[in-house]
Design a protein around this motif. Structure first.
Motif, mmCIF file in Angstrom:
data_model
loop_
_atom_site.group_PDB
_atom_site.id
_atom_site.type_symbol
_atom_site.label_atom_id
_atom_site.label_comp_id
_atom_site.label_asym_id
_atom_site.label_seq_id
_atom_site.Cartn_x
_atom_site.Cartn_y
_atom_site.Cartn_z
ATOM 1 N N THR A 30 -3.176 -5.232 -3.520
ATOM 2 C CA THR A 30 -2.583 -5.328 -2.191
ATOM 3 C C THR A 30 -2.934 -6.658 -1.531
ATOM 4 O OG1 THR A 30 -2.913 -2.959 -2.013
ATOM 5 C CG2 THR A 30 -2.310 -4.114 -0.017
ATOM 6 N N VAL A 31 -4.213 -7.039 -1.631
ATOM 7 C CA VAL A 31 -4.632 -8.297 -1.007
ATOM 8 C C VAL A 31 -3.907 -9.479 -1.647
ATOM 9 C CG1 VAL A 31 -6.578 -9.837 -0.603
ATOM 10 C CG2 VAL A 31 -6.896 -7.375 -0.408
ATOM 11 N N ALA A 72 -6.123 -1.169 -6.843
ATOM 12 C CA ALA A 72 -5.050 -1.037 -5.848
ATOM 13 C C ALA A 72 -5.346 -1.932 -4.645
ATOM 14 C CB ALA A 72 -4.911 0.414 -5.415
ATOM 15 N N GLY A 73 -6.624 -1.976 -4.224
ATOM 16 C CA GLY A 73 -6.998 -2.825 -3.096
ATOM 17 C C GLY A 73 -6.802 -4.297 -3.416
ATOM 18 N N VAL A 113 -9.522 2.471 -10.176
ATOM 19 C CA VAL A 113 -8.131 2.383 -9.717
ATOM 20 C C VAL A 113 -8.090 1.989 -8.238
ATOM 21 C CG1 VAL A 113 -5.986 3.640 -9.356
ATOM 22 C CG2 VAL A 113 -7.309 4.043 -11.424
ATOM 23 N N THR A 114 -8.992 2.568 -7.431
ATOM 24 C CA THR A 114 -9.025 2.239 -6.007
ATOM 25 C C THR A 114 -9.241 0.743 -5.811
ATOM 26 O OG1 THR A 114 -9.987 4.399 -5.599
ATOM 27 C CG2 THR A 114 -10.136 2.798 -3.814
ATOM 28 N N MET A 145 -0.596 4.318 -13.580
ATOM 29 C CA MET A 145 -1.907 4.285 -12.943
ATOM 30 C C MET A 145 -2.086 5.451 -11.962
ATOM 31 S SD MET A 145 -3.454 0.916 -11.113
ATOM 32 C CE MET A 145 -2.884 1.191 -9.456
ATOM 33 N N PHE A 193 2.159 1.821 -3.442
ATOM 34 C CA PHE A 193 1.141 2.369 -4.340
ATOM 35 C C PHE A 193 0.947 3.859 -4.089
ATOM 36 C CE2 PHE A 193 -0.638 -1.934 -5.257
ATOM 37 C CZ PHE A 193 -0.618 -1.800 -6.623
ATOM 38 N N SER A 194 0.832 4.227 -2.801
ATOM 39 C CA SER A 194 0.642 5.648 -2.485
ATOM 40 C C SER A 194 1.842 6.441 -2.984
ATOM 41 C CB SER A 194 0.486 5.839 -0.981
ATOM 42 O OG SER A 194 -0.635 5.139 -0.521
ATOM 43 N N PRO A 254 0.815 -1.219 0.000
ATOM 44 C CA PRO A 254 0.000 0.000 0.000
ATOM 45 C C PRO A 254 0.849 1.271 0.000
ATOM 46 C CG PRO A 254 -0.784 -1.536 1.665
ATOM 47 C CD PRO A 254 0.494 -2.092 1.134
#
Lengths: 316, 296
Positions: free
Chosen positions: A294-295, A290-291, A286-287, A267, A252-253, A249
């Protein structure tokens, strides 16, 4: 092992499902709801009512969620307001570029952080250790964008060594041919991770140095370098894989900020532009991605960890 | 962090109370003390500084635009003619106020949620924790940006937005603590005497977890200040003429090309200082309360 795998995968699946619920809730928080998000800002109330009925948005929320999930599973993430393209195809273009940037940053971070951490552990309590510890704390407190701006000022503006804009090529190959332009974005994205990983390596190496098998190896007269490589690092670096998963995460941020600063066509930049233009289908797409990434990333690192270190399987 | 490890009992013949003992350990930690002093300095600078160096931070003055440091403007001026030193104070107030409020609110929400989940245990705990897992899986900055794009932030809205994302990690932390506390004998005793769930959470679990909560709050504030800066940098914070350290950096980015370094370093260094200060204070408090917890 099989039990561990099933349990861990079931857990990841539950979390994925809940991620989709969160994005679904966000979708319904949008001004005007999903109809407005798909038909655009200028749609008439009649058109919205018609659309809502046609798409089933006048049904109960649980029913709507099931439909939403069905669309997601068939790869339908909606259509961008602004770019006249489906969100899925936009992500298909941009995601590999972000993966490239993140991959380079991670590689650089691991290559630098592990030796730095070892150096600190070996010289514990000496000047080098204090200096690097101080630097790591400073790096923790430094926002990615401030670091990026300082690097631009120094290396692009003052010394004129490196360009302040990331490569603009359409293909991954094209991006890789413009290496000088990649330096600042990759270094900016890597610095925070270097701080975290080197702190981790330092304490892991210190823990392992006090183990009995190290004393045994010393007693057998093995050289320090051999003890480090054969005994300490092997045990210290396995958990670093898990740390990678935990840092996804953050990574990504980081790319979100780095891409918007250096105008890198991934992205993150897509997301940032979507935020400026209230392009909600893209934002939520995109959210969600990204989630999900991450998982899946943390699932994969956990599995890798269990394969590498048999003790984990029996504990969980 | 380096723990000041002299046992308290040796230094204090007449055993002082817990508050004083905590303070003693805290002040012996040089980094923590430095952090506290830096924070005090920054607060004085932002809230009392304008009394000594009053500036107009609302109206633009293009005749004074883009001046290098010197003369009437010790840190130069921005592209719109705002005095940078004054803007640093003005913007710092937003950063600090929003950061403090959001960090504290996030800690409060997360603490209650975590304590309830940990106390209930079983299915309720599993369900509540899967929700936090899912929300934590989405990178915080992405969630923040989406929410900030849906609603236009003002100061209170910004506080709510950040708290609504940041409560997750204290929730996890306190839940672990509560899980450990719920099987203690005094909680069994309380239940036998007819005490209910809310009494257990508020009278027993939370007071026992207070060290963890306070330490976590300082880290939360540091994170919240960073979140404010990130959101402003991405152009999604309180719209101008309001300013904070993040939006000052964001405004300065265009002028790096012409070498206006004074737009970048002061706000950037201010952010680094305040975030490092809170982290050092948090580390010092952790030693002082003698709680061991993961800083995430």
């Amino acid at each position: 092992m099989i039990r561990f795998l099933t349990k861990r995968i079931a857990q990841a699946a539950t979390v994925l499902l809940l991620v989709s619920v969160i994005v679904f809730v966000l979708l319904h928080m949008l001004p005007g709801g999903p109809a407005r998000a798909i038909l655009g800002v200028q749609a008439t109330p009649e058109a919205i009512a018609h659309f809502n009925h046609q798409q089933g948005y006048d049904r109960s929320l649980p029913q709507q969620y099931v439909m939403y999930l069905g669309r997601l599973l068939s790869g339908d993430l909606g259509e961008s307001y602004k770019l006249n393209q489906t969100v899925a195809s936009l992500l298909g273009e941009r995601l590999p570029k972000t993966a490239l940037l993140a991959g380079l940053a991670l590689t650089l971070a691991a290559l630098l952080a592990v030796p730095l951490g070892i150096l600190q552990a070996v010289r514990r309590g000496k000047a080098a250790d204090y200096l690097l510890t101080g630097a790591a704390f400073l790096a923790y407190a430094t926002p990615v964008f401030f670091l990026g701006l300082v690097l631009i000022l120094v290396f692009s503006q003052q010394l004129q060594l490196l360009p302040a804009e990331a490569p603009q090529a359409d293909t991954l190959g094209g991006i890789l041919t413009d290496l000088p332009a990649l330096v600042l974005p990759v270094v900016t994205a890597a610095l925070g991770i270097i701080a975290a990983f080197s702190r981790y390596t330092r304490s892991a190496v210190l823990d392992n140095l006090s183990e009995e098998y190290v004393r045994t190896a010393r007693a057998k007269g093995q050289s320090n370098a051999r003890i480090m490589a054969r005994h300490v690092l092997r045990n210290a670096l396995i958990p670093l894989a898990t740390l990678l998963g935990l840092h996804l995460p953050t990574l990504f941020s980081g790319t979100l900020v780095v891409e918007s600063m250096f105008n890198y066509p991934g992205m993150g930049l897509l997301f940032w532009n979507a935020a400026q233009g209230s392009d909600f289908p893209v934002l939520l797409g995109v959210t969600l991605v990204a989630g999900v990434a991450t998982v899946l990333g943390s699932l994969l690192t956990d599995i890798a960890y269990a394969v590498l270190d048999p003790r984990i399987r029996s504990v969980t | 962090m380096t723990a000041t490890d002299a046992p308290v009992s040796e230094t204090a013949p007449a055993t002082p109370g817990p508050a004083r003992r905590t303070l003693a350990v805290f002040t012996r930690n040089k980094l923590a003390l430095t952090g506290a002093l830096v924070l005090l300095g920054l607060l004085t600078f932002c809230f009392l500084g304008p009394l000594i160096h009053p500036t107009d931070q609302i109206h633009t003055d293009l005749s004074q635009a883009g001046l290098a440091p010197g003369g009437n403007h010790p840190l130069g001026t921005t592209d719109l003619g705002y005095d940078l030193l004054g803007r640093l104070m003005y913007g710092g107030r937003t950063s600090l106020e929003v950061g403090l409020a959001a960090g504290l609110l996030a800690t409060l929400l997360g603490t209650v949620y975590g304590a309830v989940a940990g106390y209930l245990g079983g299915w309720a705990d599993a369900a509540m924790m899967r929700i936090t897992d899912a929300a934590l899986a989405i990178p915080a900055l992405f969630l923040l940006v989406v929410v900030a794009a849906i609603v236009t932030p003002s100061k209170p809205v910004l506080i709510l937005i950040i708290a609504s994302v940041a409560w997750l990690s204290p929730a996890r932390l306190i839940r672990g603590e509560a899980l450990a506390l719920r099987s203690r004998d005094y909680l069994h005793a309380m239940r036998l005497m007819g005490g209910g769930g809310s009494r257990a959470v508020f009278r027993h679990i939370l007071p026992n977890a207070i060290g963890t909560v306070i330490v976590n709050a300082t880290f939360q504030i540091a994170d919240a200040i960073l979140y404010v800066a990130y959101l402003s940098f991405l152009g999604l914070s309180i719209p101008p003429p309001a300013a904070d350290w993040g939006s000052m950096l964001s405004a300065g980015i265009t002028y790096t090309q012409v070498g206006h370094w004074w737009l970048i370093f002061p706000p950037g260094i201010a952010i680094v200082l305040v975030v490092a200060a809170f982290n050092f204070i948090g580390d010092g408090l952790r030693d002082a309360f003698d709680v061991r917890l993961e800083k995430s």
